[in-house]
Write an enzyme that holds these catalytic residues in place. Structure first.
Site, PDB file in Angstrom:
ATOM      1  N   ASN A  13      49.320  40.306  27.099  1.00 40.14           N
ATOM      2  CA  ASN A  13      49.808  41.432  26.296  1.00 40.14           C
ATOM      3  C   ASN A  13      50.238  42.527  27.276  1.00 40.14           C
ATOM      4  O   ASN A  13      49.400  43.218  27.838  1.00 40.14           O
ATOM      5  CB  ASN A  13      48.698  41.937  25.368  1.00 40.14           C
ATOM      6  CG  ASN A  13      49.121  43.183  24.601  1.00 40.14           C
ATOM      7  OD1 ASN A  13      50.291  43.550  24.611  1.00 40.14           O
ATOM      8  ND2 ASN A  13      48.170  43.823  23.937  1.00 40.14           N
ATOM      9  N   TRP A  14      51.536  42.640  27.434  1.00 41.84           N
ATOM     10  CA  TRP A  14      52.046  43.594  28.440  1.00 41.84           C
ATOM     11  C   TRP A  14      52.009  45.034  27.965  1.00 41.84           C
ATOM     12  O   TRP A  14      52.289  45.952  28.733  1.00 41.84           O
ATOM     13  CB  TRP A  14      53.475  43.213  28.845  1.00 41.84           C
ATOM     14  CG  TRP A  14      53.547  41.969  29.683  1.00 41.84           C
ATOM     15  CD1 TRP A  14      52.494  41.332  30.292  1.00 41.84           C
ATOM     16  CD2 TRP A  14      54.717  41.222  30.037  1.00 41.84           C
ATOM     17  NE1 TRP A  14      52.944  40.243  30.986  1.00 41.84           N
ATOM     18  CE2 TRP A  14      54.305  40.156  30.850  1.00 41.84           C
ATOM     19  CE3 TRP A  14      56.068  41.357  29.740  1.00 41.84           C
ATOM     20  CZ2 TRP A  14      55.204  39.223  31.365  1.00 41.84           C
ATOM     21  CZ3 TRP A  14      56.962  40.432  30.247  1.00 41.84           C
ATOM     22  CH2 TRP A  14      56.544  39.373  31.056  1.00 41.84           C
ATOM     23  N   LYS A  15      51.768  45.243  26.672  1.00 47.71           N
ATOM     24  CA  LYS A  15      51.764  46.599  26.103  1.00 47.71           C
ATOM     25  C   LYS A  15      53.088  47.294  26.463  1.00 47.71           C
ATOM     26  O   LYS A  15      54.134  46.639  26.473  1.00 47.71           O
ATOM     27  CB  LYS A  15      50.528  47.358  26.578  1.00 47.71           C
ATOM     28  CG  LYS A  15      49.238  46.546  26.321  1.00 47.71           C
ATOM     29  CD  LYS A  15      47.978  47.285  26.552  1.00 47.71           C
ATOM     30  CE  LYS A  15      46.796  46.370  26.269  1.00 47.71           C
ATOM     31  NZ  LYS A  15      45.513  47.029  26.372  1.00 47.71           N
ATOM     32  N   HIS A  98      46.333  45.368  16.806  1.00 47.82           N
ATOM     33  CA  HIS A  98      45.716  45.611  18.117  1.00 47.82           C
ATOM     34  C   HIS A  98      44.967  46.939  18.050  1.00 47.82           C
ATOM     35  O   HIS A  98      45.364  47.858  17.332  1.00 47.82           O
ATOM     36  CB  HIS A  98      46.791  45.657  19.201  1.00 47.82           C
ATOM     37  CG  HIS A  98      46.200  45.730  20.570  1.00 47.82           C
ATOM     38  ND1 HIS A  98      45.802  46.912  21.139  1.00 47.82           N
ATOM     39  CD2 HIS A  98      45.877  44.756  21.464  1.00 47.82           C
ATOM     40  CE1 HIS A  98      45.276  46.669  22.334  1.00 47.82           C
ATOM     41  NE2 HIS A  98      45.307  45.356  22.549  1.00 47.82           N
ATOM     42  N   GLU A 100      44.892  49.412  19.900  1.00 42.01           N
ATOM     43  CA  GLU A 100      45.703  50.603  20.182  1.00 42.01           C
ATOM     44  C   GLU A 100      46.539  50.989  18.960  1.00 42.01           C
ATOM     45  O   GLU A 100      46.795  52.165  18.719  1.00 42.01           O
ATOM     46  CB  GLU A 100      46.569  50.357  21.429  1.00 42.01           C
ATOM     47  CG  GLU A 100      45.711  50.424  22.691  1.00 42.01           C
ATOM     48  CD  GLU A 100      46.064  49.422  23.765  1.00 42.01           C
ATOM     49  OE1 GLU A 100      47.190  48.906  23.784  1.00 42.01           O
ATOM     50  OE2 GLU A 100      45.179  49.141  24.605  1.00 42.01           O
ATOM     51  N   GLU A 168      38.410  42.004  20.439  1.00 41.74           N
ATOM     52  CA  GLU A 168      38.591  42.934  21.552  1.00 41.74           C
ATOM     53  C   GLU A 168      37.724  44.166  21.302  1.00 41.74           C
ATOM     54  O   GLU A 168      38.148  45.086  20.570  1.00 41.74           O
ATOM     55  CB  GLU A 168      40.059  43.355  21.666  1.00 41.74           C
ATOM     56  CG  GLU A 168      41.001  42.212  21.938  1.00 41.74           C
ATOM     57  CD  GLU A 168      42.288  42.680  22.627  1.00 41.74           C
ATOM     58  OE1 GLU A 168      42.583  42.142  23.692  1.00 41.74           O
ATOM     59  OE2 GLU A 168      42.957  43.584  22.116  1.00 41.74           O
ATOM     60  N   GLY A 174      40.804  48.063  28.916  1.00 47.29           N
ATOM     61  CA  GLY A 174      41.352  48.923  29.966  1.00 47.29           C
ATOM     62  C   GLY A 174      40.309  49.769  30.670  1.00 47.29           C
ATOM     63  O   GLY A 174      40.645  50.712  31.385  1.00 47.29           O
ATOM     64  N   SER A 213      39.338  43.805  29.508  1.00 48.69           N
ATOM     65  CA  SER A 213      39.054  43.741  30.948  1.00 48.69           C
ATOM     66  C   SER A 213      38.783  42.321  31.441  1.00 48.69           C
ATOM     67  O   SER A 213      37.886  42.100  32.255  1.00 48.69           O
ATOM     68  CB  SER A 213      37.892  44.684  31.307  1.00 48.69           C
ATOM     69  OG  SER A 213      38.249  46.018  31.012  1.00 48.69           O
ATOM     70  N   GLY A 234      45.353  42.207  29.099  1.00 50.50           N
ATOM     71  CA  GLY A 234      46.236  43.361  29.242  1.00 50.50           C
ATOM     72  C   GLY A 234      46.586  43.580  30.698  1.00 50.50           C
ATOM     73  O   GLY A 234      47.439  42.896  31.273  1.00 50.50           O
ATOM     74  N   GLY A 235      45.896  44.514  31.335  1.00 49.00           N
ATOM     75  CA  GLY A 235      46.218  44.941  32.705  1.00 49.00           C
ATOM     76  C   GLY A 235      46.411  43.800  33.686  1.00 49.00           C
ATOM     77  O   GLY A 235      47.382  43.795  34.456  1.00 49.00           O
TER      78      GLY A 235
HETATM   79  P1  13P Z   1      42.851  44.958  29.295  1.00 51.27           P
HETATM   80  O1  13P Z   1      42.835  43.522  29.720  1.00 51.27           O
HETATM   81  O2  13P Z   1      43.759  45.822  30.124  1.00 51.27           O
HETATM   82  O3  13P Z   1      41.450  45.522  29.168  1.00 51.27           O
HETATM   83  O4  13P Z   1      43.488  45.013  27.830  1.00 51.27           O
HETATM   84  C1  13P Z   1      42.975  44.163  26.867  1.00 51.27           C
HETATM   85  C2  13P Z   1      43.874  44.189  25.699  1.00 51.27           C
HETATM   86  O5  13P Z   1      43.954  45.162  24.987  1.00 51.27           O
HETATM   87  C3  13P Z   1      44.703  42.992  25.457  1.00 51.27           C
HETATM   88  O6  13P Z   1      45.318  43.067  24.204  1.00 51.27           O
END
Ligand code: 13P
Length: 253
Positions: A13-15, A98, A100, A168, A174, A213, A234-235
């Site tokens: 998930n590149w956001k 998600h 966010e 999640e 993050g 994470s 994510g990251g």
């Molecule tokens: P991180 O891996 O950056 O913690 O993000 C997780 C996430 O929200 C994937 O959708």
């Protein structure tokens, strides 16, 4: 059904990250890697990049998805994209709810289920996210939240083994804090038990991912848990090497 029988998923998930060139470069390089048979790789780029990436990945074993959508098919909804547009772009999946979206943009589970249903009707597979906040965890409300979010986020959705769920925990996204494998496993087993209440045996075929994470050095212990079928990353998915290291470490367990 044990998790060995459910195909593992590693989803990036590149956001709101990467340029169009960086995104194309990533996918082109990813396509040169041999993807293990028992593994499914998904990439969720910013929607603007979907058409170009879908052309590059066409017919190849990498699935693409959008990070969000609106439930109407078309109309005066400035800034939104619809399930038919996602399909038309060549993508197969869409993330619904998600954390966010829920916490920054105020999406409720009622909105999430409308989105997931609209996607399902168009043949776009929803990846529905669920997870408790730190306050909810500290107040001992984790299971209550997981129950209510699971049931309400899936309320309008027909039972379908292709639908994917991601657990999640909001406090792990993050932050560098990862749920312990024990906590992640018990939350995911609980989510599966709730899906079983509404969808019966289909629940055993649903892939439930962990997100929050995830890194190359914690994926293997998460993947050893019987109910964890993969990861939403994510990251650590923004860099091809670290993403591939997660896939490798999470597959060879
Ligand atoms: P991180 O891996 O950056 O913690 O993000 C997780 C996430 O929200 C994937 O959708």
């Amino acid at each position: 059904m044990q998790n060995g029988e459910r195909k593992k998923v590693f989803a990036a998930n590149w956001k709101m990250n990467l340029t169009a060139d960086e995104a194309e470069d990533f996918v082109k390089k990813l396509l040169k890697i041999r993807i293990p048979e028992e593994t499914q790789i998904m990439v969720f780029p910013p929607s603007l990049y979907l058409i170009a990436l879908a052309k590059i990945a066409k017919g190849r074993p990498i699935a693409l998805g959008a990070q969000n959508m609106y439930w109407e098919r078309a109309g005066a909804f400035t800034g939104e994209i619809s399930a038919p547009m996602i399909k038309d772009a060549g993508a197969e999946y869409v993330i619904c709810g998600h954390s966010e979206r829920r916490h920054i943009f105020g999406e409720s589970s009622e909105m999430v289920t409308r989105k997931a249903r609209a996607a399902q009707i168009e043949g776009v597979i929803p990846l529905v996210c669920i997870g408790e906040t730190l306050e909810e965890r500290q107040a001992g409300e984790t299971l209550e939240v997981l129950q209510s979010d699971t049931l309400s986020s899936l309320a309008a959705v027909d039972a379908d083994p292709d639908i994917i769920i991601a657990y999640e925990p909001v406090w792990a996204i993050g932050t560098g804090l990862t749920a312990t494998p024990q906590d992640a496993e018990s939350a995911i087993a609980y989510i599966r038990s709730q899906i079983k209440e509404i969808w019966g045996k289909t629940a055993e075929r649903i892939r439930i991912l962990y997100g929050g994470s995830v890194r190359a050095d914690n994926i293997d212990e998460l993947m050893r848990c019987p109910n964890i079928d993969g990861a939403l990353i994510g990251g650590a998915s923004l860099n091809l090497e670290s993403f591939l290291e997660i896939v490798t470490n999470g597959t060879n367990i």
